[in-house]
Design a protein around this motif. Sequence first.
Motif, PDB file in Angstrom:
ATOM      1  N   HIS A 231       0.851  -1.208   0.000  1.00  0.00           N
ATOM      2  CA  HIS A 231       0.000   0.000   0.000  1.00  0.00           C
ATOM      3  C   HIS A 231       0.878   1.245   0.000  1.00  0.00           C
ATOM      4  N   THR A 232       0.516   2.197  -0.873  1.00  0.00           N
ATOM      5  CA  THR A 232       1.217   3.483  -0.933  1.00  0.00           C
ATOM      6  C   THR A 232       0.276   4.588  -0.466  1.00  0.00           C
ATOM      7  N   THR A 233       0.711   5.354   0.518  1.00  0.00           N
ATOM      8  CA  THR A 233      -0.113   6.441   1.057  1.00  0.00           C
ATOM      9  C   THR A 233      -0.021   7.672   0.157  1.00  0.00           C
ATOM     10  N   ARG A 234      -0.872   8.646   0.427  1.00  0.00           N
ATOM     11  CA  ARG A 234      -0.864   9.880  -0.361  1.00  0.00           C
ATOM     12  C   ARG A 234       0.457  10.627  -0.243  1.00  0.00           C
ATOM     13  N   SER A 235       1.109  10.454   0.882  1.00  0.00           N
ATOM     14  CA  SER A 235       2.391  11.136   1.090  1.00  0.00           C
ATOM     15  C   SER A 235       3.557  10.417   0.418  1.00  0.00           C
ATOM     16  N   GLY A 236       3.261   9.268  -0.195  1.00  0.00           N
ATOM     17  CA  GLY A 236       4.307   8.548  -0.914  1.00  0.00           C
ATOM     18  C   GLY A 236       4.983   7.448  -0.139  1.00  0.00           C
ATOM     19  N   HIS A 237       4.583   7.246   1.106  1.00  0.00           N
ATOM     20  CA  HIS A 237       5.173   6.171   1.901  1.00  0.00           C
ATOM     21  C   HIS A 237       4.514   4.838   1.537  1.00  0.00           C
ATOM     22  N   THR A 238       5.293   3.800   1.546  1.00  0.00           N
ATOM     23  CA  THR A 238       4.774   2.467   1.225  1.00  0.00           C
ATOM     24  C   THR A 238       4.981   1.531   2.405  1.00  0.00           C
TER      25      THR A 238
END
Length: 231
Positions: A29-36
């Motif tokens: 999963h990749t968050t909106r902030s770009g963290h996976t």
Amino acid sequence: MTFNGTRKPFVTVLEKKRPYWAPLNRNIHTTRSGHTRLLNTEKEVLIIPVTLFIDGNSKEDLLSKAEEVAGWLITKEEEKLTFDDQPNRHFMAALDGGVDADEIVSFSRCSIEFSCLYKMGAEHTLPITTSNQTFAITGQESTPWTSRTRFTVPQSSFNLETSRGGKVILNYDFIAGDVLEIDYDKRDVRLNGKDLAVSLAFETVWKELEPGPVQIKASHPTDLSYSERYY
């Protein structure tokens, strides 16, 4: 090659592709902030393609032997598959797909695929006593188990516990000579061959044996058996 405990003297394995482990399906999963981050991992079915050579002296002989091979390899349940070059590893597998009769008649070959549910190693039987003992569960993955208890004295209950949180509790009046058998995989509890699941206590927690050290004890001496499992 041995399958379902049987070998065929006229069959030789010409080729096989045997991945070391089953394919893994990673859910990332990749968050909106770009963290996976890794959410979970699912192990897919391991596919083993095999090319067999069927030794026959005529078209009719080849087709007859092909039918014999079909009766050997086509099973209702998964069965143990072992290759001669790695006798200490076994695949619980089932034949998948069809067979080309022209390939057998023209080239004495048979291209097949096995769908393998899991890979196993050595089988072990642990002598469980009424005091905690530490055992090293070998292999790479958690594994189901079976147990067998022969009662030498009467008991009003039976407990089997591990330090990893697993426990089986039975409320029943056992007598000397009773034989209790438990199969984790099937959630099957039998006394002298008859179903005893009605005696399972609500506190029972079914757990596989995880690789590594674990303490195990039972309220009566018990043989607990498992097979190593590998990726």
